[in-house]
Design an enzyme around this catalytic site. Structure first.
Site, PDB file in Angstrom:
ATOM      1  N   PHE B 117      30.105  47.928  68.740  1.00 26.73           N
ATOM      2  CA  PHE B 117      30.138  48.924  67.676  1.00 26.73           C
ATOM      3  C   PHE B 117      31.196  49.963  68.002  1.00 26.73           C
ATOM      4  O   PHE B 117      31.525  50.178  69.173  1.00 26.73           O
ATOM      5  CB  PHE B 117      28.761  49.600  67.533  1.00 26.73           C
ATOM      6  N   GLN B 231      30.519  62.912  58.373  1.00 28.63           N
ATOM      7  CA  GLN B 231      31.257  61.706  58.734  1.00 28.63           C
ATOM      8  C   GLN B 231      31.661  60.906  57.509  1.00 28.63           C
ATOM      9  O   GLN B 231      30.834  60.629  56.647  1.00 28.63           O
ATOM     10  CB  GLN B 231      30.393  60.836  59.637  1.00 28.63           C
ATOM     11  N   HIS B 233      32.798  57.328  56.399  1.00 30.40           N
ATOM     12  CA  HIS B 233      32.794  55.961  56.916  1.00 30.40           C
ATOM     13  C   HIS B 233      34.061  55.286  56.426  1.00 30.40           C
ATOM     14  O   HIS B 233      34.366  55.343  55.238  1.00 30.40           O
ATOM     15  CB  HIS B 233      31.561  55.207  56.440  1.00 30.40           C
ATOM     16  N   LEU B 243      28.364  50.771  51.236  1.00 24.37           N
ATOM     17  CA  LEU B 243      28.854  50.585  52.603  1.00 24.37           C
ATOM     18  C   LEU B 243      29.092  49.125  52.979  1.00 24.37           C
ATOM     19  O   LEU B 243      28.279  48.261  52.702  1.00 24.37           O
ATOM     20  CB  LEU B 243      27.843  51.174  53.588  1.00 24.37           C
ATOM     21  N   GLU B 246      30.132  48.688  59.760  1.00 24.06           N
ATOM     22  CA  GLU B 246      31.031  48.635  60.895  1.00 24.06           C
ATOM     23  C   GLU B 246      30.880  47.328  61.666  1.00 24.06           C
ATOM     24  O   GLU B 246      31.807  46.867  62.330  1.00 24.06           O
ATOM     25  CB  GLU B 246      30.649  49.806  61.810  1.00 24.06           C
ATOM     26  N   ARG B 288      34.927  56.435  63.918  1.00 27.53           N
ATOM     27  CA  ARG B 288      35.045  56.474  62.466  1.00 27.53           C
ATOM     28  C   ARG B 288      35.994  57.560  61.985  1.00 27.53           C
ATOM     29  O   ARG B 288      36.731  57.360  61.021  1.00 27.53           O
ATOM     30  CB  ARG B 288      33.673  56.689  61.865  1.00 27.53           C
ATOM     31  N   HIS B 356      29.457  59.718  54.392  1.00 25.38           N
ATOM     32  CA  HIS B 356      28.457  58.789  54.911  1.00 25.38           C
ATOM     33  C   HIS B 356      27.292  59.483  55.606  1.00 25.38           C
ATOM     34  O   HIS B 356      26.128  59.170  55.355  1.00 25.38           O
ATOM     35  CB  HIS B 356      29.157  57.859  55.896  1.00 25.38           C
ATOM     36  N   ARG B 391      29.243  61.405  64.932  1.00 29.46           N
ATOM     37  CA  ARG B 391      28.193  60.512  65.408  1.00 29.46           C
ATOM     38  C   ARG B 391      28.760  59.133  65.661  1.00 29.46           C
ATOM     39  O   ARG B 391      29.588  58.637  64.895  1.00 29.46           O
ATOM     40  CB  ARG B 391      27.120  60.408  64.342  1.00 29.46           C
TER      41      ARG B 391
HETATM   42  C1  LIG Z   1      24.630  52.820  54.032  1.00 27.32           C
HETATM   43  C2  LIG Z   1      24.239  53.378  55.363  1.00 27.32           C
HETATM   44  C3  LIG Z   1      24.328  52.593  56.500  1.00 27.32           C
HETATM   45  C4  LIG Z   1      23.966  53.093  57.736  1.00 27.32           C
HETATM   46  N1  LIG Z   1      24.060  52.274  58.819  1.00 27.32           N
HETATM   47  C5  LIG Z   1      23.664  52.745  60.030  1.00 27.32           C
HETATM   48  C6  LIG Z   1      23.725  51.922  61.182  1.00 27.32           C
HETATM   49  O1  LIG Z   1      24.125  50.767  61.116  1.00 27.32           O
HETATM   50  N2  LIG Z   1      23.312  52.415  62.356  1.00 27.32           N
HETATM   51  C7  LIG Z   1      22.828  53.678  62.463  1.00 27.32           C
HETATM   52  O2  LIG Z   1      22.440  54.057  63.555  1.00 27.32           O
HETATM   53  N3  LIG Z   1      22.760  54.482  61.396  1.00 27.32           N
HETATM   54  C8  LIG Z   1      23.169  54.056  60.180  1.00 27.32           C
HETATM   55  N4  LIG Z   1      23.113  54.895  59.101  1.00 27.32           N
HETATM   56  C9  LIG Z   1      22.519  56.202  59.228  1.00 27.32           C
HETATM   57  C10 LIG Z   1      21.014  56.124  59.238  1.00 27.32           C
HETATM   58  O3  LIG Z   1      20.598  55.029  58.474  1.00 27.32           O
HETATM   59  C11 LIG Z   1      20.358  57.343  58.656  1.00 27.32           C
HETATM   60  O4  LIG Z   1      20.837  58.457  59.305  1.00 27.32           O
HETATM   61  C12 LIG Z   1      18.861  57.313  58.838  1.00 27.32           C
HETATM   62  O5  LIG Z   1      18.340  56.148  58.304  1.00 27.32           O
HETATM   63  C13 LIG Z   1      18.176  58.497  58.228  1.00 27.32           C
HETATM   64  O6  LIG Z   1      16.776  58.321  58.347  1.00 27.32           O
HETATM   65  P1  LIG Z   1      15.761  59.438  57.996  1.00 27.32           P
HETATM   66  O7  LIG Z   1      14.411  58.946  58.308  1.00 27.32           O
HETATM   67  O8  LIG Z   1      16.194  60.705  58.618  1.00 27.32           O
HETATM   68  O9  LIG Z   1      15.936  59.667  56.431  1.00 27.32           O
HETATM   69  P2  LIG Z   1      15.754  58.682  55.177  1.00 27.32           P
HETATM   70  O10 LIG Z   1      15.552  57.283  55.554  1.00 27.32           O
HETATM   71  O11 LIG Z   1      16.855  59.015  54.242  1.00 27.32           O
HETATM   72  O12 LIG Z   1      14.394  59.159  54.567  1.00 27.32           O
HETATM   73  C14 LIG Z   1      14.234  60.381  53.916  1.00 27.32           C
HETATM   74  C15 LIG Z   1      12.851  60.454  53.379  1.00 27.32           C
HETATM   75  O13 LIG Z   1      12.579  61.763  52.941  1.00 27.32           O
HETATM   76  C16 LIG Z   1      12.002  61.740  51.674  1.00 27.32           C
HETATM   77  N5  LIG Z   1      12.327  62.970  50.990  1.00 27.32           N
HETATM   78  C17 LIG Z   1      13.540  63.553  50.881  1.00 27.32           C
HETATM   79  N6  LIG Z   1      13.428  64.688  50.177  1.00 27.32           N
HETATM   80  C18 LIG Z   1      12.126  64.834  49.837  1.00 27.32           C
HETATM   81  C19 LIG Z   1      11.384  65.801  49.095  1.00 27.32           C
HETATM   82  N7  LIG Z   1      11.973  66.855  48.551  1.00 27.32           N
HETATM   83  N8  LIG Z   1      10.078  65.631  48.939  1.00 27.32           N
HETATM   84  C20 LIG Z   1       9.480  64.535  49.468  1.00 27.32           C
HETATM   85  N9  LIG Z   1      10.109  63.617  50.179  1.00 27.32           N
HETATM   86  C21 LIG Z   1      11.423  63.757  50.357  1.00 27.32           C
HETATM   87  C22 LIG Z   1      12.568  60.523  51.031  1.00 27.32           C
HETATM   88  O14 LIG Z   1      11.726  60.079  50.022  1.00 27.32           O
HETATM   89  C23 LIG Z   1      12.616  59.553  52.186  1.00 27.32           C
HETATM   90  O15 LIG Z   1      11.368  58.940  52.338  1.00 27.32           O
HETATM   91  C24 LIG Z   1      23.492  54.404  57.849  1.00 27.32           C
HETATM   92  C25 LIG Z   1      23.401  55.191  56.723  1.00 27.32           C
HETATM   93  C26 LIG Z   1      23.784  54.705  55.486  1.00 27.32           C
HETATM   94  C27 LIG Z   1      23.713  55.589  54.301  1.00 27.32           C
END
Ligand SMILES: Cc1cc2nc3c(=O)[nH]c(=O)nc-3n(C[C@H](O)[C@H](O)[C@H](O)COP(=O)(O)OP(=O)(O)OC[C@H]3O[C@@H](n4cnc5c(N)ncnc54)[C@H](O)[C@@H]3O)c2cc1C
Ligand code: SF4
Ligand code: F3S
Ligand code: FES
Lengths: 135, 590, 249, 114
Positions: B117, B231, B233, B243, B246, B288, B356, B391
């Site tokens: 990666f 960031q 991407h 997306l 990577e 990135r 991203h 990151r």
């Molecule tokens: C397309 C993409 C690919 C990625 N690929 C990678 C990768 O390969 N490797 C890596 O390490 N990282 C990757 N990332 C980054 C990583 O996926 C994210 O940073 C991570 O999944 C975020 O997780 P989280 O639990 O913080 O938030 P999320 O999974 O976004 O969850 C947020 C939660 O909060 C809830 N929520 C938000 N606001 C409210 C509200 N007001 N009231 C109630 N609920 C709310 C939502 O409903 C959801 O359930 C990627 C990101 C993207 C966008």
């Protein structure tokens, strides 16, 4: 305020989508096949009653009504065979640490089996009935 | 108004929220844990992560190497005690996911496989084909179902935090199905609401990724830290921003200009690596920020490909062959086919940088606690100090496990002390806030929601994008202030309660504007170039003397954000040069 | 760029007694998805239209609707494919209560998914600091069944679920099979009662449409019907045990 | 959750379906051929009688009747449900599966009294 709309499945649901119509047609093959099986059963009954009764059944099987039913049953049986064999590899999956058979092989085996079974039966009948043959 | 009580409320059902819920339930099964989310947990944007999740597992790899890559990747703005804790616990979290059923990709002998990666010198990215986030999220969701202590409020939208005697004592949420407001009192609240890249026009994020948690905390006086670091991407699909992971480059994909030239060698990332033999930290596997910046220069030089959906470069996978693409990158092939009508086996995929990931977020200590007692933050919405100025891919999914668990345990400990406030006492402030929400629902000013949102997204793209120019930054700051004023004049058309998504989008826009404000002010205040924050015109170099510091944006009552600074924790890695490719030359010209 | 007619079935619980249709004219370009069109309506024409979406890349599972009578993800459906027909009919997923407009109530489906114990069950203690061994072949055995995004299109497709909402349905039963077929799992005996029930695999008549509409090639029809074989064997084994005087297993 | 007894009928349905796929069309073509080929019913009766001397042959004949009966009864029973034609389970189930069982029993009686 919540007040979800509760849909009801309409009685004629199966008319509204080609996939459902195909399904119903497949299921409907059962009707002519059942009637045909009853004809055969009648044949066994007449057979058990003796030669005369059996001959009567045989000639009845040649009436237009009986031929028509057999024709429909044949179409139904073909549709059944094709749809049935196609689904086998989705149900019969042989995949364990010890033995794994490619689903395509399973399909092929059943296709060949059905072909052999049906053709074999026709050939056997011909052989049995051919004027110069067994009977 | 409905009323509920719980020991712990977790806002967000993504990877971070689910992991926290499970940890809380495991550390104290007697607790009443409420997992609240505006979408069903398996819809959370963690589901979209494709590439993988870091964790040292190969014998020739080491925790020190993972530490060094993370700190250097973050341009020395990482808190090193946090990175240390992180690298020590990442692998155990990946193993735990494995024990819960996550289908990690394997080697032929049945052991865990890892892939290369960007920015990582040794392969340490665990993956589940190219749907790593999807499998992690579903594994966590399904595992969470076995704990009776975890209750869920699906499709509840949190609108405000409730603070009593200087403690976070609960929150206010809208039950989206009925539109009714609900007061939930709790001893501890964990924010796990994900990122905020929807402030940008082109981004890889889902429609729900609107920075809600960041704004909720910000409005209660909790600082947002390092918000200027966003960031880009390097490989999103032009137009939609969807997306292309990577991992496509980790598997050997290369980036080329329209004439097939691998331009990254001109940006200090060379020498050119042979086709199909990617080298860690070199060429396409550089970090990135560098890759996105290289695109920007190529675009300026007119060497990009013009597509219907704007400028792009090519991501070429053809030399990998159909079999490897289908085995390792099936989702990528499907996405390219569906959304740009390109079969990656036969044609190169057009890609461009898109917003991203938000490195910054709600400031927490290294145990995920914010400065507001009772409030914790974790995941992309938080800034625990791990990612610094940039990151590394696959560190954020690992962060969800390591710090999600920690947050759950911390909150459980606090909840066990029985600090819950009588909901009745929260009622007056909850009712005041609820009244504000009600007023918004029926607001009939002249301003249109969609127009404000689009203006904000374009302003952020222009001013706080890959490269930041002072005049544009100031224009963006003014624009955001103007939009915040116009937001008060919003007119909504719907007016009903049940599943009124216009109302919810309007609340989200309010959150987005607050986040945009924090980002733009922090960006202007950081007078240097570091990681993803690049000011080529006025401050092209890193300035450790003044800015080896975290920025803290605090909301001013009635005014714009105020930015102050916090020291970075440095334990064993003194700031040095980020070293990628064969040389360290910056942005060379051809 | 031309235009296309989009007919949406509306239902607003606070105003309406029953669903009704509303016609919109939306732009139609080569790469516009149905989701883009719905968002266009929401932003430019009629903000009161409610629909769900998030990832817009066919992985979150939230945007399922009926399109000209077929269950589809709106983000993976393109207007260009309906240009010939000139009109796209959109309504909430069939067989589920309609919360509002295009938003179906999927809580029942989620409850079914929760019921079948869809998590890895181990009785022997798992290794603490190493991973289980699982060869790619062993993973392949359940891998397709682990691709389900819980979009519920298959529930909208299944007439047996439409007839009887107690039927656990395609996605839930597939998930049970997903864990039963996982070499690391030891919990199939705890999931069998769900498969064995009338509302389990035995409500399925192999209509097969669930697998046709599944956007992730999960093939739930195969999972369920393999479940029938498993349940059949379980029935036989149980009968044998009963005959030998053991209680129902 | 109560255990369903559907495995019994499903197994018979499956066996019947497989049998019909493997010999159904061939069997029907054969009986159609009777019209043209049978010249001497008495001789045929005699041939078949001798063939059915062996108990396995009788069992096979029974299978050719009984399994398709169960197969088709099963599909028709579920078909009524699909068509929203409802009635008490004991009545409908009794009619289709009971009918198939009774006819199979008769068939066995006739075959084994030869
Ligand atoms: C397309 C993409 C690919 C990625 N690929 C990678 C990768 O390969 N490797 C890596 O390490 N990282 C990757 N990332 C980054 C990583 O996926 C994210 O940073 C991570 O999944 C975020 O997780 P989280 O639990 O913080 O938030 P999320 O999974 O976004 O969850 C947020 C939660 O909060 C809830 N929520 C938000 N606001 C409210 C509200 N007001 N009231 C109630 N609920 C709310 C939502 O409903 C959801 O359930 C990627 C990101 C993207 C966008
Ligand atoms: S099985 Fe397919 S159609 Fe059904 S919920 Fe899962 S992904 Fe959707
Ligand atoms: S459509 Fe329904 S009946 Fe069975 S094969 Fe699929 S679950
Ligand atoms: S928007 Fe996520 S599946 Fe369509």
């Amino acid at each position: 305020m919540r007040k979800p709309w509760q849909p009801q499945q309409p009685r004629d649901w199966w008319l509204h989508n080609p996939a459902y119509r195909r399904y119903m047609l497949r299921e409907a093959t059962a009707l002519p096949l059942m009637l045909y099986t009853l004809l055969l059963l009648a044949g066994i009954f007449q057979f058990s009653r003796g030669e005369v009764a059996f001959a009567a059944w045989l000639s009845w099987m040649q009436t237009p009504a009986a031929l028509l039913l057999q024709g429909i049953a044949l179409a139904a049986a073909l549709l059944h065979a094709v749809t049935w064999v196609a689904l086998v590899p989705k149900i019969l999956v042989i995949d364990s640490d010890r033995l794994r058979i490619d689903p395509r092989q399973v399909l092929r085996a059943h296709q060949l089996g059905a072909l052999a079974g049906n053709l074999g039966l026709v050939v056997a009948t011909l052989w049995l009935l051919w004027p110069a043959g067994g009977a | 108004m409905n009323q509920q009580q719980a020991d712990i409320v977790i806002v967000g059902g993504g990877g971070a929220g689910l992991r926290a819920a499970i940890a809380a339930a495991e550390s104290n099964p007697g607790l009443d844990i409420l997992l609240l989310s505006k979408v069903y947990p398996m819809r959370s944007h963690t589901v979209a992560a494709e590439g993988g999740c870091a964790g040292v597992i190969q014998p020739h790899d080491s925790l020190d190497a993972h530490f060094d890559d993370t700190v250097a990747g973050g341009d020395w703005l990482c808190d090193q005690d946090v990175v240390d804790y992180f690298v020590r616990h990442a692998t155990e979290e990946n193993l735990r996911l494995e024990h819960w059923g996550c289908p990690w990709s394997r080697k032929p002998d049945g052991s865990i496989n890892v892939r290369a990666f960007g920015g990582m010198q040794i392969e340490r990215t665990w993956f589940a084909a190219d749907k790593t986030g999807f499998h992690i999220l579903h594994t966590l969701f399904q595992t969470s179902l076995k704990y009776p202590a975890i209750r869920r409020c699906d499709e509840y939208f949190c609108t405000d935090l409730l603070v009593e005697d200087g403690h976070c004592a609960g929150l206010l949420a809208i039950d989206m199905r009925s539109g009714e407001q609900t007061l939930i009192a709790a001893s501890a609240v964990i924010l796990a609401t994900g990122g905020a890249a929807r402030v940008y026009r082109y981004n890889t994020n889902g429609g729900i990724v609107t920075g809600d948690g960041m704004a909720l905390a910000y409005r209660q006086g909790v600082p947002l830290r390092d918000m200027e670091f966003v960031q880009y991407h390097p490989t999103g699909l032009p137009g939609s921003g969807i997306l292309i992971t990577e991992a496509a480059r980790g598997e050997g994909g290369v980036l080329t200009t329209c004439d097939g030239y691998r331009y990254l060698q001109d940006y200090g990332l060379g020498p050119e690596t042979p086709l199909g033999k990617p080298q860690n930290k070199q060429m396409e596997l550089g970090p990135r920020d560098r890759l996105s910046q290289a695109f920007w220069h190529e675009e300026q030089a007119g060497r990009t490909v013009a597509t219907e959906r704007g400028a792009a470069v090519y991501l070429d996978l053809r030399h990998l062959g159909e079999q490897r693409i289908q085995e390792r990158l099936p989702f990528i092939r499907d996405l390219a086919r569906t959304y740009v009508n390109v079969d990656a086996v036969h044609e190169p995929i057009p890609v461009r940088p898109t917003a991203h990931y938000t490195m910054g977020g709600i400031q927490t200590d290294r145990h995920t606690a914010t400065c507001l007692p009772g409030l914790y933050a974790v995941g992309e919405c938080a800034s625990v100090g791990l990612h610094g100025a940039n990151r590394l891919g696959s560190n954020s999914l690992a962060e969800l496990g390591v710090f999600g668990r920690l947050a759950g345990e911390q909150a459980a400990e606090r909840a066990a002390q029985g600090l819950a406030v009588d909901p009745q006492r929260l009622r007056p402030q909850a009712e005041a806030q609820a009244a504000g929400r009600e007023a918004l629902r029926t607001a009939n000013g002249p301003e249109r929601l969609a127009a404000l949102r689009d203006e904000m997204a374009c302003a952020m793209e222009a001013g706080i994008g890959i490269f930041r120019v002072p005049a544009q930054m100031s224009a963006t700051i003014e624009k955001i202030a103007e939009l915040k004023a116009r937001y008060q004049q919003l007119g909504l058309k719907d007016g009903s309660r049940a599943f009124n998504t216009e109302w919810l989008q309007a609340i989200e826009l309010g959150f987005l504007l607050d986040v945009a404000e924090a980002m733009s002010h922090a960006a202007l205040a950081r007078q240097e170039s570091r990681g993803s924050h690049q000011r080529p015109e006025d401050f092209p170099a890193r300035n450790d003397a003044l800015f080896l510091k975290h920025s803290l944006a605090r909301q001013q009552p009635g005014g714009a954000a105020e930015v102050s600074w916090q020291d970075v924790v440095i334990t064993r890695s003194a700031p040095g040069e980020r070293h990628y490719g064969g040389t360290t030359v910056q942005g060379a010209n051809r | 760029m031309g235009t296309i007619e989009l007919v949406a079935t509306r239902y607003r619980p606070e105003q309406d007694v029953q669903p009704w249709e509303q016609r919109y004219t939306v732009p139609c370009s080569e790469d516009m998805s149905l989701l883009d069109a719905l968002n266009y309506i929401k932003d430019e024409l009629d903000p009161s239209l409610s629909h769900r979406w998030s990832c817009r890349m066919a992985i979150c599972g939230s945007c399922g609707v009926m399109v000209n009578g077929e269950p589809k993800l709106s983000c993976k459906t393109f207007l260009r494919d309906y240009r010939e027909a000139g009109v796209v009919q959109v309504r909430a997923l069939d067989n589920l209560p309609v919360e509002r407009d295009l938003v179906a109530d999927i809580s029942g489906v989620v409850e079914h998914i929760e019921a079948v114990k869809p998590w890895l069950i181990r009785h022997s203690t798992a290794p603490v600091d190493t991973a289980h061994t699982q060869t790619p072949e062993q993973m392949a055995r359940y891998h397709a069944f682990s691709q389900c995004i819980n979009c519920a299109l298959c529930y909208a497709a299944c007439p047996q679920f439409g007839r009887n909402p107690a039927f656990l349905g395609p996605a839930a039963l597939t998930l049970a099979q997903r864990y039963n077929l996982d070499s690391r799992d030891e919990g199939s005996s705890e999931r069998m009662p769900w498969l064995n029930a009338e509302e389990g695999v035995w409500s399925c008549t192999f209509v097969g449409y669930c697998s046709e509409v599944c956007p992730k090639d999960v093939d739930p029809a195969s999972a369920i019907n393999r479940g029938k074989v498993a349940s059949d064997i379980n029935y036989g084994v149980n009968l044998f045990r009963l005959l030998r005087g053991k209680s129902d297993a | 959750m109560r255990r369903s007894h559907e495995p019994i009928s499903w197994s018979l349905f499956g066996a019947g379906g497989m049998l019909l796929a493997f010999i159904g069309p061939g069997l029907i073509v054969s009986t159609l051929l009777l019209a043209w080929l049978v010249q001497d019913p008495q001789a045929l009766h005699a041939t078949l009688s001798s063939g059915l001397q062996h108990p396995l042959a009788r069992l096979a004949a029974l299978a050719v009747i009984a399994l398709p009966l169960y197969h088709t009864a099963h599909r028709l029973y579920h078909g009524l449900h699909d068509l929203h034609i409802t009635g008490p389970t004991w009545l409908l189930g009794g009619f289709f599966y009971g009918g198939a069982t009774a006819l199979s029993a008769l068939c066995a009686l006739w075959l084994f009294s030869l």
